[in-house]
Design a protein around this motif. Structure first.
Motif, PDB file in Angstrom:
ATOM      1  N   PRO A  24      -2.735   6.657   0.884  1.00 57.36           N
ATOM      2  CA  PRO A  24      -1.269   6.804   0.978  1.00 57.36           C
ATOM      3  C   PRO A  24      -0.710   6.437   2.353  1.00 57.36           C
ATOM      4  O   PRO A  24       0.376   5.858   2.451  1.00 57.36           O
ATOM      5  N   GLN A  27      -0.707   2.566   2.675  1.00 59.98           N
ATOM      6  CA  GLN A  27       0.401   1.982   1.913  1.00 59.98           C
ATOM      7  C   GLN A  27       1.741   2.249   2.584  1.00 59.98           C
ATOM      8  O   GLN A  27       2.612   1.382   2.630  1.00 59.98           O
ATOM      9  N   LYS A  28       1.903   3.450   3.121  1.00 59.60           N
ATOM     10  CA  LYS A  28       3.158   3.787   3.805  1.00 59.60           C
ATOM     11  C   LYS A  28       3.336   2.963   5.074  1.00 59.60           C
ATOM     12  O   LYS A  28       4.422   2.450   5.352  1.00 59.60           O
ATOM     13  N   ASN A  32       6.212  -0.464   6.262  1.00 60.75           N
ATOM     14  CA  ASN A  32       7.130  -0.388   7.384  1.00 60.75           C
ATOM     15  C   ASN A  32       6.881  -1.560   8.330  1.00 60.75           C
ATOM     16  O   ASN A  32       5.758  -2.011   8.490  1.00 60.75           O
ATOM     17  N   GLU A  37       3.112   1.448  13.418  1.00 59.50           N
ATOM     18  CA  GLU A  37       2.610   1.763  12.079  1.00 59.50           C
ATOM     19  C   GLU A  37       1.793   0.608  11.511  1.00 59.50           C
ATOM     20  O   GLU A  37       0.785   0.824  10.836  1.00 59.50           O
TER      21      GLU A  37
END
Length: 108
Positions: A24, A27-28, A32, A37
């Motif tokens: 997760p 993917q997050k 972005n 990130e």
């Protein structure tokens, strides 16, 4: 590179059991366009690829088809000029000195 090697050793030692924890975040972070990130996602992906080299075939196939290929599609849409080098280091370091047949999914 050091953080990527840390992730690689985690995935090497604990195997696919860590995927529900890290996927997760990967993917997050790839969704972005912020540089920090994207760099963190590149380090995690480096660790996933390098750490999964001794996994059995089925988990590696699931990793590539359901996680990494969609992640790379997202990366190609969200990569910026500042993060291109991070992803280059990720891919070159993760696939260096490894069996090319294990990376057919990325080339497809």
């Amino acid at each position: 590179m050091d953080k990527g090697l840390l992730y690689a050793s985690l995935f090497d030692q604990f195997g696919p059991e860590l995927l529900p924890i890290f996927v997760p975040f990967v993917q997050k972070f790839t969704a972005n366009t912020e540089e920090s990130e994207q760099r963190c996602a590149a380090e995690m992906v480096f660790g996933l690829i390098k750490g999964s080299r001794f996994w059995p075939y089925e988990p590696v196939e699931r990793l590539w088809t359901s996680i990494l290929v969609p992640v790379f599609q997202t990366v190609l849409n969200n990569v910026t000029g500042e993060t291109v080098q991070d992803w280059e280091i990720c891919l070159s370091g993760a696939t260096n000195k490894h069996d090319v047949n294990r990376y057919c999914s990325i080339f497809d």
